[in-house]
Write a protein that holds these residues in place. Structure first.
Motif, PDB file in Angstrom:
ATOM      1  N   ALA A   1       0.832  -1.206   0.000  1.00  0.00           N
ATOM      2  CA  ALA A   1       0.000   0.000   0.000  1.00  0.00           C
ATOM      3  C   ALA A   1       0.867   1.257   0.000  1.00  0.00           C
ATOM      4  O   ALA A   1       0.565   2.240  -0.689  1.00  0.00           O
ATOM      5  N   ARG A   2       1.966   1.222   0.771  1.00  0.00           N
ATOM      6  CA  ARG A   2       2.876   2.373   0.817  1.00  0.00           C
ATOM      7  C   ARG A   2       3.507   2.611  -0.551  1.00  0.00           C
ATOM      8  O   ARG A   2       3.593   3.752  -1.020  1.00  0.00           O
ATOM      9  N   ILE A   3       3.936   1.535  -1.192  1.00  0.00           N
ATOM     10  CA  ILE A   3       4.541   1.658  -2.522  1.00  0.00           C
ATOM     11  C   ILE A   3       3.519   2.182  -3.529  1.00  0.00           C
ATOM     12  O   ILE A   3       3.827   3.035  -4.365  1.00  0.00           O
ATOM     13  N   ALA A   4       2.281   1.683  -3.428  1.00  0.00           N
ATOM     14  CA  ALA A   4       1.232   2.128  -4.350  1.00  0.00           C
ATOM     15  C   ALA A   4       0.932   3.609  -4.169  1.00  0.00           C
ATOM     16  O   ALA A   4       0.744   4.340  -5.149  1.00  0.00           O
ATOM     17  N   ARG A   5       0.894   4.061  -2.906  1.00  0.00           N
ATOM     18  CA  ARG A   5       0.646   5.489  -2.651  1.00  0.00           C
ATOM     19  C   ARG A   5       1.772   6.336  -3.213  1.00  0.00           C
ATOM     20  O   ARG A   5       1.529   7.386  -3.811  1.00  0.00           O
ATOM     21  N   ARG A   6       2.999   5.895  -3.012  1.00  0.00           N
ATOM     22  CA  ARG A   6       4.139   6.660  -3.520  1.00  0.00           C
ATOM     23  C   ARG A   6       4.118   6.719  -5.050  1.00  0.00           C
ATOM     24  O   ARG A   6       4.372   7.772  -5.643  1.00  0.00           O
ATOM     25  N   GLU A   7       3.804   5.595  -5.674  1.00  0.00           N
ATOM     26  CA  GLU A   7       3.742   5.578  -7.132  1.00  0.00           C
ATOM     27  C   GLU A   7       2.633   6.498  -7.636  1.00  0.00           C
ATOM     28  O   GLU A   7       2.791   7.164  -8.666  1.00  0.00           O
ATOM     29  N   ALA A   8       1.511   6.547  -6.906  1.00  0.00           N
ATOM     30  CA  ALA A   8       0.411   7.425  -7.309  1.00  0.00           C
ATOM     31  C   ALA A   8       0.825   8.892  -7.211  1.00  0.00           C
ATOM     32  O   ALA A   8       0.511   9.705  -8.091  1.00  0.00           O
ATOM     33  N   VAL A   9       1.545   9.241  -6.131  1.00  0.00           N
ATOM     34  CA  VAL A   9       2.011  10.616  -5.966  1.00  0.00           C
ATOM     35  C   VAL A   9       3.002  10.974  -7.062  1.00  0.00           C
ATOM     36  O   VAL A   9       2.925  12.045  -7.678  1.00  0.00           O
ATOM     37  N   GLU A  10       3.946  10.070  -7.324  1.00  0.00           N
ATOM     38  CA  GLU A  10       4.944  10.334  -8.358  1.00  0.00           C
ATOM     39  C   GLU A  10       4.289  10.467  -9.727  1.00  0.00           C
ATOM     40  O   GLU A  10       4.667  11.326 -10.524  1.00  0.00           O
ATOM     41  N   ARG A  11       3.293   9.633  -9.983  1.00  0.00           N
ATOM     42  CA  ARG A  11       2.589   9.712 -11.264  1.00  0.00           C
ATOM     43  C   ARG A  11       1.869  11.052 -11.401  1.00  0.00           C
ATOM     44  O   ARG A  11       1.873  11.673 -12.470  1.00  0.00           O
ATOM     45  N   SER A  12       1.279  11.526 -10.290  1.00  0.00           N
ATOM     46  CA  SER A  12       0.579  12.813 -10.344  1.00  0.00           C
ATOM     47  C   SER A  12       1.557  13.957 -10.578  1.00  0.00           C
ATOM     48  O   SER A  12       1.232  14.935 -11.259  1.00  0.00           O
ATOM     49  N   ILE A  13       2.776  13.838 -10.025  1.00  0.00           N
ATOM     50  CA  ILE A  13       3.786  14.879 -10.238  1.00  0.00           C
ATOM     51  C   ILE A  13       4.198  14.925 -11.706  1.00  0.00           C
ATOM     52  O   ILE A  13       4.322  16.005 -12.302  1.00  0.00           O
ATOM     53  N   TYR A  14       4.406  13.761 -12.300  1.00  0.00           N
ATOM     54  CA  TYR A  14       4.769  13.724 -13.716  1.00  0.00           C
ATOM     55  C   TYR A  14       3.639  14.276 -14.587  1.00  0.00           C
ATOM     56  O   TYR A  14       3.889  14.943 -15.601  1.00  0.00           O
ATOM     57  N   GLU A  15       2.403  14.016 -14.187  1.00  0.00           N
ATOM     58  CA  GLU A  15       1.271  14.574 -14.930  1.00  0.00           C
ATOM     59  C   GLU A  15       1.246  16.095 -14.810  1.00  0.00           C
ATOM     60  O   GLU A  15       0.961  16.806 -15.783  1.00  0.00           O
ATOM     61  N   MET A  16       1.562  16.604 -13.606  1.00  0.00           N
ATOM     62  CA  MET A  16       1.639  18.050 -13.423  1.00  0.00           C
ATOM     63  C   MET A  16       2.770  18.642 -14.254  1.00  0.00           C
ATOM     64  O   MET A  16       2.649  19.739 -14.808  1.00  0.00           O
ATOM     65  N   PHE A  17       3.867  17.906 -14.346  1.00  0.00           N
ATOM     66  CA  PHE A  17       4.993  18.386 -15.149  1.00  0.00           C
ATOM     67  C   PHE A  17       4.606  18.473 -16.622  1.00  0.00           C
ATOM     68  O   PHE A  17       4.970  19.427 -17.317  1.00  0.00           O
ATOM     69  N   GLN A  18       3.859  17.491 -17.096  1.00  0.00           N
ATOM     70  CA  GLN A  18       3.395  17.527 -18.483  1.00  0.00           C
ATOM     71  C   GLN A  18       2.478  18.723 -18.715  1.00  0.00           C
ATOM     72  O   GLN A  18       2.542  19.373 -19.761  1.00  0.00           O
ATOM     73  N   THR A  19       1.633  19.013 -17.725  1.00  0.00           N
ATOM     74  CA  THR A  19       0.769  20.191 -17.829  1.00  0.00           C
ATOM     75  C   THR A  19       1.598  21.466 -17.856  1.00  0.00           C
ATOM     76  O   THR A  19       1.368  22.366 -18.672  1.00  0.00           O
ATOM     77  N   PHE A  20       2.592  21.537 -16.966  1.00  0.00           N
ATOM     78  CA  PHE A  20       3.423  22.734 -16.838  1.00  0.00           C
ATOM     79  C   PHE A  20       4.175  23.037 -18.129  1.00  0.00           C
ATOM     80  O   PHE A  20       4.377  24.201 -18.487  1.00  0.00           O
ATOM     81  N   THR A  21       4.597  22.003 -18.828  1.00  0.00           N
ATOM     82  CA  THR A  21       5.400  22.190 -20.039  1.00  0.00           C
ATOM     83  C   THR A  21       4.561  22.213 -21.315  1.00  0.00           C
ATOM     84  O   THR A  21       5.121  22.329 -22.409  1.00  0.00           O
ATOM     85  N   SER A  22       3.250  22.114 -21.188  1.00  0.00           N
ATOM     86  CA  SER A  22       2.395  22.100 -22.374  1.00  0.00           C
ATOM     87  C   SER A  22       2.271  23.496 -22.975  1.00  0.00           C
ATOM     88  O   SER A  22       2.417  24.514 -22.286  1.00  0.00           O
ATOM     89  N   LEU A  23       1.993  23.546 -24.261  1.00  0.00           N
ATOM     90  CA  LEU A  23       1.814  24.826 -24.947  1.00  0.00           C
ATOM     91  C   LEU A  23       0.597  25.570 -24.409  1.00  0.00           C
ATOM     92  O   LEU A  23       0.596  26.800 -24.321  1.00  0.00           O
ATOM     93  N   GLU A  24      -0.448  24.826 -24.036  1.00  0.00           N
ATOM     94  CA  GLU A  24      -1.661  25.462 -23.532  1.00  0.00           C
ATOM     95  C   GLU A  24      -1.404  26.211 -22.230  1.00  0.00           C
ATOM     96  O   GLU A  24      -1.987  27.266 -21.978  1.00  0.00           O
ATOM     97  N   PHE A  25      -0.506  25.669 -21.406  1.00  0.00           N
ATOM     98  CA  PHE A  25      -0.238  26.278 -20.104  1.00  0.00           C
ATOM     99  C   PHE A  25       0.746  27.440 -20.211  1.00  0.00           C
ATOM    100  O   PHE A  25       0.909  28.200 -19.258  1.00  0.00           O
TER     101      PHE A  25
END
Length: 261
Positions: free
Chosen positions: A57-81
């Motif tokens: 469960a701890r590993i799954a939570r960490r992976e979920a947080v890391e995945r959300s950070i990478y998604e935020m990074f994709q948003t941050f670097t997008s042309l729309e943003f």
């Protein structure tokens, strides 16, 4: 499980081989002992299972947080943003060059005791955006408000990023250009904090997290030295080379402690 069944199956034959005087009841002591053994084994199995489940469960939570950070990074670097970032940084750059505008900007982060648009800042606002060069009056104020809404989006973005502090290593290795945003945001954060501390009305009606709380979390994640006091903040701002390049308003020097003047 197979081993346990084999032990159970062998219990009776083993009991038959033992002399009668070893125990009065050949079944009771053997099976009682085995019951204790198997109960302990079962309990140990439950503990081990719970341990592995908690770890998974701890590993799954960490992976979920890391995945959300990478998604935020994709948003941050997008042309729309990019439009959001450009508009927000333009507002902050105005605050760097004009302390009165910065005070106005900080006041607009609260729902009460808001200042009006400083008319003396109109020329600077127009000079930083070609789309505003022919605007005046309410049209200029409206265009500036649109940019300030983009700043709100950026503040919300960094606030959400700060909530991922449990994965500080991932945040640190994603280029959110925090070194560029940090000095201009600290101007706004410190002015907001000072307004909050000086006004019981703001303290009563405004419960949203302060920008300074977000920046302190991100400073730690990125390994920046903490700015613990107002003097630390104003020294950092007045000494920052990039803010000097941006023509930092000399009025900010008046916020330094007397020993630094």
């Amino acid at each position: 499980m197979t081993a346990i069944l084999m032990v159970w199956a062998a219990a009776y034959p083993l009991a038959q081989l033992l002399p009668n005087e070893a125990f009065s009841d050949p079944f009771g002591p053997v099976y009682n002992g085995l019951n204790v053994l198997f109960t302990a084994l079962a309990f140990g199995g439950v503990i081990i299972t719970l341990f592995f489940q908690a770890d998974e469960a701890r590993i799954a939570r960490r992976e979920a947080v890391e995945r959300s950070i990478y998604e935020m990074f994709q948003t941050f670097t997008s042309l729309e943003f990019q439009t959001v970032k450009d508009s927000a940084y333009r507002v902050l750059l105005t605050a760097v060059k004009d302390k009165s505008y910065a005070e106005f900007l900080a006041s607009r982060l609260f729902v009460v005791e808001q200042q009006g648009f400083p008319s003396a800042s109109a020329l600077l606002v127009r000079s930083l955006d070609s789309k505003k060069k022919d605007l005046d009056g309410e049209a200029l104020v409206g265009a500036d408000r649109d940019d300030r809404l983009m700043l709100d989006n950026m503040l919300n973005f960094f606030n959400m990023l700060a909530q991922r502090e449990s994965s500080g290593t991932v945040i640190k290795h994603c280029d959110f250009a925090y070194d560029w945003w940090r000095p201009v945001l600290w101007i706004l954060a410190q002015l907001q904090l000072q307004r909050y501390q000086a006004s019981p009305t703001i303290q009563h009606y405004c419960k949203n997290p302060l920008v300074s709380a977000t920046l302190k979390t991100l400073d730690e994640a990125y390994g920046h030295a903490p700015l613990k006091t107002a003097d630390d903040v104003w020294r950092y701002i007045n000494d920052h080379p990039k803010l000097r390049d941006f023509n930092l308003d000399p009025e900010y020097k008046k916020l330094l402690p007397p020993t630094d003047m």
